[in-house]
Design an enzyme around this catalytic site. Structure first.
Site, PDB file in Angstrom:
ATOM      1  N   ASP A 160       1.611  12.542  92.461  1.00  0.00           N
ATOM      2  CA  ASP A 160       0.695  12.456  91.580  1.00  0.00           C
ATOM      3  C   ASP A 160      -0.947  14.019  91.580  1.00  0.00           C
ATOM      4  O   ASP A 160      -0.963  14.250  90.190  1.00  0.00           O
ATOM      5  CB  ASP A 160      -0.670  10.986  91.706  1.00  0.00           C
ATOM      6  CG  ASP A 160       0.431  10.553  90.992  1.00  0.00           C
ATOM      7  OD1 ASP A 160       1.107  10.238  91.198  1.00  0.00           O
ATOM      8  OD2 ASP A 160      -0.149   8.857  91.748  1.00  0.00           O
ATOM      9  N   GLU A 385       3.873   5.482 103.805  1.00  0.00           N
ATOM     10  CA  GLU A 385       3.342   6.020 102.546  1.00  0.00           C
ATOM     11  C   GLU A 385       3.844   7.220 102.714  1.00  0.00           C
ATOM     12  O   GLU A 385       5.183   7.461 102.324  1.00  0.00           O
ATOM     13  CB  GLU A 385       2.280   5.590 101.621  1.00  0.00           C
ATOM     14  CG  GLU A 385       2.500   6.564 100.373  1.00  0.00           C
ATOM     15  CD  GLU A 385       1.401   6.027  99.696  1.00  0.00           C
ATOM     16  OE1 GLU A 385       1.145   6.275  98.441  1.00  0.00           O
ATOM     17  OE2 GLU A 385       0.418   5.532 100.452  1.00  0.00           O
TER      18      GLU A 385
END
Length: 417
Positions: A160, A385
Site C-alpha cells: 500500500d 503480519e
C-alpha cells in the site's frame, strides 16, 4: 507449528472464506484468499477450493475481481473504506470495493488442484472466471504503450504505502481533512501505518475512480503505474491458466503466448540496473525506488535476467540470507524504516514468492534457508503480519491468515522433499 497454523486458519474461517485478521481486516481480501488457499490445500483441500470459488462470487461482469468482498455479517462501519464508500456490487449482488489486487489467483487454483487431482470439476468451474479476470486486465488495464498492465491505486499493488508510489501520489489531491475516519489505526501502531496525508490521497484517488463509475477509460487517472510485482504475478498465473486449460481440454496456447509477451515487456520496460522498477505511466518515467516488488519476478518461469536479479537480492540493498526474510525496501535508503509497513519491514507473502523463484532456479540452499526462516518466524511471532528485517520483531496484526497458510505450505514442501 503446523497445528498452530491450522488453528489460525480455523479461527479466521467464516464458513465460506477466511478473513486475513479478525481485528484489522474483517472481510474477504482478494490476494489474501489466494495465498490462504495455497496453505489450506495441505490441511483442508475442500476449504481451499471454497475459498477461491467464494472469491469468484464477488467477480464483476467486466471480469475484475475486486480487492474486497464485504461480509453482510460485519458492521458496515467496521472497516474504512467500507461498502457505503465504494457503492459497488458484483454481478452476484455482493457488495465489494471497486479496485483490484495482484492476480495470483490462477496459480493458487492450480496449486489447490494439485493437492486433490481427482477434482477436475474444480478447474472446470473456476477457469471461465479466471480467464475473464485476466481478460479484464489485458483489455482494460493496458494503459501504457509497452503491453504491461497498470495499477490505478496504490492499494492495487498490495504494497500500500511503498516508497515507489510517493512521486505519482504527489499529483493526487487528498480528500478533505475530516471527511473520513480511519479504522486501521484502531488496531495497529500509528507510527507503522501510512500518514494521514497519504491516506487522504488514497481516499481521494478512490473517490475519483468511483465517481467515474470505475470506468478505466473514462477516469482521469492521476495515478497509473506499471508495477513489476503485479505483472510478474499475472505472468505466473497465465502459465498456471495454461496448465488449467490443458487439463480441462481447452487451448493453452493463448495463455502461454500472453505470458511470453508480458515477460518480454517486463524485462524491456522495467528492468534497470539489476532490479525491476515501477514505471509511472502518466510521466513515462522509471521510478527509482528499489523495493521488494522488483525481486518478485524471480518467480517468473524462464526469466532471462534471473541471475542478475539474484545478485541484487544478495547485495547490500536486500542482503538475502543475512536479514530476516526479505526487506520490503532498500536497506541503504535514507528513508528506510524497519517497522513502517511497506517501507522496510519483511513480509511473509513476498518471502514465499521469492522462495518459489529460488526453488525454480535451482538455488536450493538459499530457498531452504528462506523457508526455514519463514516457518521459524511465523511460529515465533504468533503468525505476525510482518516483521522487523533485522530483529524479527513482530509488527501489525497477529494470527494473520496468509502468514499461517504460507508457513504451512513451505513446511509441507520441506516434509515432502
Amino acid at each position: 507449528m503446523r497445528a498452530d497454523a491450522a488453528a489460525v486458519l480455523d479461527q479466521n474461517w467464516t464458513g465460506r472464506s477466511t478473513v486475513p485478521s479478525r481485528s484489522l481486516y474483517p472481510h474477504q481480501w482478494s490476494w489474501d484468499s489466494a495465498f490462504i488457499a495455497i496453505g489450506l490445500r495441505h490441511v483442508a483441500a475442500d476449504r481451499a477450493r471454497t475459498e477461491l470459488e467464494s472469491l469468484l462470487q464477488a467477480q464483476w461482469a467486466d471480469g475484475r475481481i475486486p480487492h474486497i468482498a464485504f461480509s453482510p455479517d460485519v458492521p458496515r462501519d467496521a472497516y474504512f473504506p467500507g461498502p457505503h464508500f465504494w457503492q459497488a456490487h458484483a454481478a452476484s449482488g455482493t457488495e465489494t470495493s471497486g479496485i483490484v489486487q495482484p492476480p495470483i489467483h490462477a496459480l493458487a487454483a492450480w496449486l489447490t488442484y494439485q493437492a486433490d487431482p481427482a477434482d477436475v470439476g474444480f478447474l472446470e468451474r473456476v477457469y471461465p472466471g479466471l480467464a475473464a479476470w485476466h481478460g479484464y486486465l489485458r483489455d482494460r488495464r493496458t494503459l501504457g504503450p509497452g503491453g504491461l498492465v497498470a495499477i490505478v491505486h496504490p492499494w492495487e499493488s498490495g504494497m500500500d504505502n511503498s516508497p515507489a508510489w510517493d512521486g505519482p501520489l504527489a499529483r493526487v489531491t487528498p480528500a478533505p481533512a475530516g471527511s473520513f475516519v480511519r479504522r486501521d489505526t484502531d488496531h495497529a501502531a500509528v507510527t507503522d501505518r501510512p500518514t494521514d496525508l497519504d491516506y487522504g490521497r488514497y481516499v481521494g484517488l478512490a473517490a475519483t475512480y468511483r465517481d467515474h463509475g470505475y470506468d478505466d477509460r473514462a477516469t482521469p487517472h492521476a495515478f497509473a503505474v506499471e508495477d513489476p510485482c503485479f505483472n510478474a504475478l499475472l505472468i505466473c498465473s497465465e502459465h498456471a491458466l495454461a496448465d488449467i486449460a490443458a487439463r480441462i481440454g481447452r487451448d493453452p496456447a493463448p495463455h502461454r503466448q500472453y505470458a511470453e509477451e508480458l515477460t518480454g515487456a517486463l524485462v524491456e520496460r522495467l528492468f534497470v540496473d539489476g532490479l525491476f522498477r515501477s514505471r509511472d505511466v502518466v510521466s513515462g518515467e522509471i521510478i527509482g525506488a528499489a523495493t521488494v516488488a522488483g525481486l518478485v519476478p524471480l518467480a517468473v518461469p524462464g526469466l532471462p535476467v534471473a541471475d542478475e536479479l539474484l545478485e541484487t537480492a544478495l547485495g547490500p540493498r536486500f542482503r538475502l540470507g543475512e536479514t530476516r526474510l526479505v526487506p520490503s525496501y532498500d536497506l541503504t535508503a535514507d528513508d528506510f524504516g524497519p517497522g513502517r509497513y511497506w517501507r522496510g519491514p519483511s513480509w511473509f507473502n513476498t518471502a514465499w514468492l521469492i522462495h518459489r523463484g529460488l526453488a525454480q532456479l535451482g538455488q536450493l540452499g538459499y530457498a531452504e534457508a528462506l523457508a526455514a526462516d519463514l516457518v521459524g518466524l511465523a511460529e515465533a511471532t504468533g503468525f505476525a503480519e510482518y516483521v522487523d528485517p533485522f530483529t524479527g520483531a513482530a509488527h501489525g496484526a497477529r494470527s494473520f491468515s496468509w502468514t499461517a497458510a504460507l508457513a504451512l505450505d513451505v513446511s509441507a514442501e520441506g516434509a515432502a522433499s
